[in-house]
Scaffold this motif. Structure first.
Motif, PDB file in Angstrom:
ATOM      1  N   VAL A  13     -14.413 -36.783   3.303  1.00  0.00           N
ATOM      2  CA  VAL A  13     -14.731 -35.461   2.761  1.00  0.00           C
ATOM      3  C   VAL A  13     -13.971 -35.325   1.452  1.00  0.00           C
ATOM      4  O   VAL A  13     -12.728 -35.405   1.438  1.00  0.00           O
ATOM      5  N   ASP A  14     -14.710 -35.165   0.383  1.00  0.00           N
ATOM      6  CA  ASP A  14     -14.126 -35.080  -0.962  1.00  0.00           C
ATOM      7  C   ASP A  14     -13.227 -36.275  -1.266  1.00  0.00           C
ATOM      8  O   ASP A  14     -12.142 -36.144  -1.848  1.00  0.00           O
ATOM      9  N   GLY A  15     -13.678 -37.463  -0.855  1.00  0.00           N
ATOM     10  CA  GLY A  15     -12.965 -38.687  -1.200  1.00  0.00           C
ATOM     11  C   GLY A  15     -11.820 -39.050  -0.290  1.00  0.00           C
ATOM     12  O   GLY A  15     -11.103 -40.017  -0.560  1.00  0.00           O
ATOM     13  N   ARG A  16     -11.623 -38.317   0.816  1.00  0.00           N
ATOM     14  CA  ARG A  16     -10.531 -38.622   1.740  1.00  0.00           C
ATOM     15  C   ARG A  16     -11.076 -38.753   3.156  1.00  0.00           C
ATOM     16  O   ARG A  16     -11.968 -38.001   3.552  1.00  0.00           O
ATOM     17  N   PRO A  17     -10.521 -39.690   3.926  1.00  0.00           N
ATOM     18  CA  PRO A  17     -10.973 -39.844   5.316  1.00  0.00           C
ATOM     19  C   PRO A  17     -10.727 -38.557   6.104  1.00  0.00           C
ATOM     20  O   PRO A  17      -9.763 -37.830   5.863  1.00  0.00           O
ATOM     21  N   THR A  18     -11.614 -38.255   7.037  1.00  0.00           N
ATOM     22  CA  THR A  18     -11.486 -37.031   7.824  1.00  0.00           C
ATOM     23  C   THR A  18     -11.789 -37.308   9.290  1.00  0.00           C
ATOM     24  O   THR A  18     -12.539 -38.233   9.625  1.00  0.00           O
ATOM     25  N   GLN A  19     -11.191 -36.490  10.136  1.00  0.00           N
ATOM     26  CA  GLN A  19     -11.456 -36.547  11.570  1.00  0.00           C
ATOM     27  C   GLN A  19     -12.255 -35.330  12.022  1.00  0.00           C
ATOM     28  O   GLN A  19     -12.471 -35.133  13.216  1.00  0.00           O
ATOM     29  N   LEU A  20     -12.696 -34.527  11.053  1.00  0.00           N
ATOM     30  CA  LEU A  20     -13.455 -33.325  11.388  1.00  0.00           C
ATOM     31  C   LEU A  20     -14.793 -33.696  12.017  1.00  0.00           C
ATOM     32  O   LEU A  20     -15.415 -34.697  11.654  1.00  0.00           O
ATOM     33  N   SER A  21     -15.228 -32.858  12.949  1.00  0.00           N
ATOM     34  CA  SER A  21     -16.565 -33.015  13.500  1.00  0.00           C
ATOM     35  C   SER A  21     -17.571 -32.541  12.462  1.00  0.00           C
ATOM     36  O   SER A  21     -17.357 -31.529  11.779  1.00  0.00           O
ATOM     37  N   MET A  22     -18.672 -33.266  12.348  1.00  0.00           N
ATOM     38  CA  MET A  22     -19.685 -32.898  11.363  1.00  0.00           C
ATOM     39  C   MET A  22     -20.343 -31.562  11.700  1.00  0.00           C
ATOM     40  O   MET A  22     -20.942 -30.926  10.835  1.00  0.00           O
ATOM     41  N   ARG A  23     -20.187 -31.127  12.945  1.00  0.00           N
ATOM     42  CA  ARG A  23     -20.727 -29.821  13.320  1.00  0.00           C
ATOM     43  C   ARG A  23     -19.851 -28.683  12.794  1.00  0.00           C
ATOM     44  O   ARG A  23     -20.266 -27.524  12.803  1.00  0.00           O
ATOM     45  N   GLN A  24     -18.656 -29.016  12.329  1.00  0.00           N
ATOM     46  CA  GLN A  24     -17.748 -27.995  11.817  1.00  0.00           C
ATOM     47  C   GLN A  24     -17.977 -27.689  10.337  1.00  0.00           C
ATOM     48  O   GLN A  24     -17.410 -26.738   9.813  1.00  0.00           O
ATOM     49  N   ILE A  25     -18.778 -28.507   9.689  1.00  0.00           N
ATOM     50  CA  ILE A  25     -18.996 -28.340   8.241  1.00  0.00           C
ATOM     51  C   ILE A  25     -20.389 -27.767   8.010  1.00  0.00           C
ATOM     52  O   ILE A  25     -21.392 -28.429   8.313  1.00  0.00           O
ATOM     53  N   PRO A  26     -20.493 -26.531   7.490  1.00  0.00           N
ATOM     54  CA  PRO A  26     -21.816 -25.949   7.219  1.00  0.00           C
ATOM     55  C   PRO A  26     -22.536 -26.736   6.118  1.00  0.00           C
ATOM     56  O   PRO A  26     -21.935 -27.125   5.112  1.00  0.00           O
TER      57      PRO A  26
END
Length: 226
Positions: free
Chosen positions: A184-197
């Motif tokens: 996300v924005d060039g950095r690795p993320t552990q966020l669930s894709m359902r959390q990003i509108p």
């Protein structure tokens, strides 16, 4: 007797003067030549139309086209008075009067300068529309705002329509049958894709062959959400 002699002498003299003063006769023709320039930068103007109109009848008699160097020559012109008109696309026309007679059968009009036309052009705004998918040398870019089906959804909905990306029943994401690293924005993320509108996403970058600037473990590719 003297009167007869003088009469014959006068007639002979008149014939002699006529023969010497008008060698070409009534059928004599003339020539007009010159060169055409751009008034602004003083460069020769090629392919301009040079037209010769009768001064009495205002009818077209003959004409010529200027050469690549701006020169023109009109030949075989009956001796008379003419209106010389020069026109060229993007320039104001030029009109000048010329006269061909027995003393000026070959007329050099010199340099003729045409001024560029002043045209008021309405300003037109051109807005380039982006495609849904843009192909670039190192990646594919998905413009999420062009994906109508993802509107009101999440990043997961946008990824479902991304070429080469598969979303499983358990929301598992794969890229060409491999597990990519999500950025996300060039950095690795552990966020669930359902959390990003999806409405908060500009683009999704699909990188199948990551360069050295990414993690060495990103052999399965990278999905960068911006």
């Amino acid at each position: 007797m003297l009167r007869i002699f003088l009469t014959v002498l006068f007639a002979f003299t008149a014939i002699l003067v006529s023969a010497q003063g008008f060698p070409a006769g009534r059928g004599a023709n003339g020539k007009i030549k010159g060169r055409i320039y751009n008034q602004v930068d003083k460069t020769p103007l090629p392919y301009a139309s040079v037209m010769l109109y009768s001064a009495q009848k205002d009818s077209l008699v003959t004409g010529a086209i200027s050469s690549e160097n701006g020169y023109f020559t009109i030949t075989n012109i009956p001796l008379a008075s003419y209106k010389l008109k020069v026109i060229s696309m993007g320039f104001d026309s030029l009109i000048t009067m010329v006269n061909l007679n027995f003393s000026t059968q070959e007329l050099e009009v010199g340099n003729l300068f045409l001024s560029p036309s002043v045209q008021m052009l309405q300003t037109v705004s051109i807005i380039a529309e982006k495609d849904h998918v843009e192909l670039k040398p190192d990646k594919r870019v998905i413009n999420v705002d062009k994906d109508i089906s993802a509107r009101g959804g999440t990043a997961l909905d946008a990824l479902k329509n991304a070429p080469g990306v598969t979303v499983g029943a358990d929301d598992e994401i794969s890229l060409r049958n491999s597990s990519p690293i999500i950025y996300v924005d060039g950095r690795p993320t552990q966020l669930s894709m359902r959390q990003i509108p999806a409405d908060q996403i500009n683009t999704i970058e699909i990188i199948t062959n990551p360069s050295a600037k990414y993690e060495a473990s990103a052999t399965g590719g990278i999905i960068n959400i911006t």
